[in-house]
Design a protein around this motif. Sequence first.
Motif, PDB file in Angstrom:
ATOM      1  N   PRO A  85       0.824  -1.219   0.000  1.00  0.00           N
ATOM      2  CA  PRO A  85       0.000   0.000   0.000  1.00  0.00           C
ATOM      3  C   PRO A  85       0.856   1.265   0.000  1.00  0.00           C
ATOM      4  N   THR A  86       0.203   2.401  -0.047  1.00  0.00           N
ATOM      5  CA  THR A  86       0.882   3.701  -0.049  1.00  0.00           C
ATOM      6  C   THR A  86       1.814   3.832   1.153  1.00  0.00           C
ATOM      7  N   PRO A  87       3.064   4.275   0.941  1.00  0.00           N
ATOM      8  CA  PRO A  87       3.996   4.424   2.076  1.00  0.00           C
ATOM      9  C   PRO A  87       3.541   5.500   3.055  1.00  0.00           C
ATOM     10  N   VAL A  88       3.977   5.358   4.304  1.00  0.00           N
ATOM     11  CA  VAL A  88       3.640   6.338   5.338  1.00  0.00           C
ATOM     12  C   VAL A  88       4.927   6.982   5.846  1.00  0.00           C
ATOM     13  N   SER A  89       4.822   8.211   6.293  1.00  0.00           N
ATOM     14  CA  SER A  89       5.973   8.948   6.848  1.00  0.00           C
ATOM     15  C   SER A  89       5.985   8.836   8.364  1.00  0.00           C
ATOM     16  N   TYR A  90       7.180   8.842   8.919  1.00  0.00           N
ATOM     17  CA  TYR A  90       7.305   8.816  10.373  1.00  0.00           C
ATOM     18  C   TYR A  90       8.643   9.435  10.766  1.00  0.00           C
ATOM     19  N   ILE A  91       8.776   9.769  12.038  1.00  0.00           N
ATOM     20  CA  ILE A  91      10.018  10.311  12.581  1.00  0.00           C
ATOM     21  C   ILE A  91      10.733   9.175  13.313  1.00  0.00           C
ATOM     22  N   ASP A  92      11.950   8.853  12.894  1.00  0.00           N
ATOM     23  CA  ASP A  92      12.651   7.706  13.476  1.00  0.00           C
ATOM     24  C   ASP A  92      13.232   8.036  14.850  1.00  0.00           C
ATOM     25  N   LEU A  93      13.958   7.090  15.429  1.00  0.00           N
ATOM     26  CA  LEU A  93      14.480   7.240  16.790  1.00  0.00           C
ATOM     27  C   LEU A  93      15.508   8.351  16.911  1.00  0.00           C
ATOM     28  N   ARG A 137       3.867   3.401  14.157  1.00  0.00           N
ATOM     29  CA  ARG A 137       2.515   3.358  14.716  1.00  0.00           C
ATOM     30  C   ARG A 137       2.128   4.719  15.292  1.00  0.00           C
ATOM     31  N   ARG A 138       3.068   5.338  15.987  1.00  0.00           N
ATOM     32  CA  ARG A 138       2.813   6.647  16.607  1.00  0.00           C
ATOM     33  C   ARG A 138       2.457   7.696  15.569  1.00  0.00           C
ATOM     34  N   ASP A 139       3.091   7.622  14.380  1.00  0.00           N
ATOM     35  CA  ASP A 139       2.920   8.673  13.368  1.00  0.00           C
ATOM     36  C   ASP A 139       1.987   8.282  12.225  1.00  0.00           C
ATOM     37  N   LEU A 140       1.247   7.187  12.366  1.00  0.00           N
ATOM     38  CA  LEU A 140       0.359   6.773  11.279  1.00  0.00           C
ATOM     39  C   LEU A 140      -0.641   7.878  10.928  1.00  0.00           C
ATOM     40  N   PRO A 141      -0.823   8.160   9.636  1.00  0.00           N
ATOM     41  CA  PRO A 141      -1.820   9.163   9.261  1.00  0.00           C
ATOM     42  C   PRO A 141      -3.229   8.667   9.595  1.00  0.00           C
ATOM     43  N   LYS A 142      -4.081   9.569   9.974  1.00  0.00           N
ATOM     44  CA  LYS A 142      -5.444   9.219  10.361  1.00  0.00           C
ATOM     45  C   LYS A 142      -6.158   8.511   9.205  1.00  0.00           C
ATOM     46  N   GLY A 143      -6.754   7.380   9.518  1.00  0.00           N
ATOM     47  CA  GLY A 143      -7.516   6.647   8.510  1.00  0.00           C
ATOM     48  C   GLY A 143      -6.728   5.580   7.781  1.00  0.00           C
ATOM     49  N   PHE A 144      -5.399   5.609   7.891  1.00  0.00           N
ATOM     50  CA  PHE A 144      -4.605   4.607   7.173  1.00  0.00           C
ATOM     51  C   PHE A 144      -4.762   3.234   7.799  1.00  0.00           C
ATOM     52  N   ALA A 145      -4.584   3.140   9.108  1.00  0.00           N
ATOM     53  CA  ALA A 145      -4.699   1.856   9.799  1.00  0.00           C
ATOM     54  C   ALA A 145      -4.969   2.101  11.268  1.00  0.00           C
TER      55      ALA A 145
END
Length: 242
Positions: A85-93, A137-145
């Motif tokens: 599916p479409t990639p998601v963005s997040y902020i790493d450690l 998981r913390r940065d998942l866009p709303k509605g994605f999962a």
Amino acid sequence: MARAVPAATAKDMSNDDDDFYRPPAKTTAGLMFPARSKQTVRGFTLAKLPAENDWRQIISASQGERETCLLALADPQLWNLHDQPTPVSYIDLDGRQRTHRFDFLAEYRNGQKIGLAVKPADRAEKLNFRETLHAIRRDLPKGFADGVCLVTERNRHPKEVLNAQLLNFFRRCEDPEADALVAERIADLSGEMSIAEMIKPLDLDARGFRAAFRAIYADLLRAEKCELISLNTIVAPKGVDQ
């Protein structure tokens, strides 16, 4: 001179319920892998999901992904399965922005959606991937999962995978008549018996076994799925303790 096709015949040929062969729809994956490389060996699984009317290709880039796909398809609560599916963005450690593409996005009948990340257990540990997954998981866009899940070989029982593979083949042998007869037989059961005993009165032979197999994964029958399902497998109607 070409003959005109009669109107009635043309209508029949365009009927969606005809018996003409229709190839499966192509994958809806947002990323395609090379057919073979040092990192991947691309393959696909044919699936007809509850959310769709036609068979579709679902791609996988490894044996682990294929096995995970088969197990997901065997879940009677699954509604749809999206590959790559479409990639998601997040902020790493370390505070840097990254992107991650899940291997599958599973949608369930209750409306829940789960992102599935498939990795070998040793690689996931080496990369500290559980911590990465926590950040994703913390940065998942709303509605994605609604959640995410790491799937390794430790989560896939070999015999359960073989059953799921056989189920996927039996689903391609569609037989509504046999399914209906087996469902009627199940409705009359009150206790445990082998699949062979259950289907014997129906005189359906292999059709009966395939229908009983499908019934197990349609939540009509209870059976031990981590053992290879055969004619000797003990089954019981759902709701009857085994």
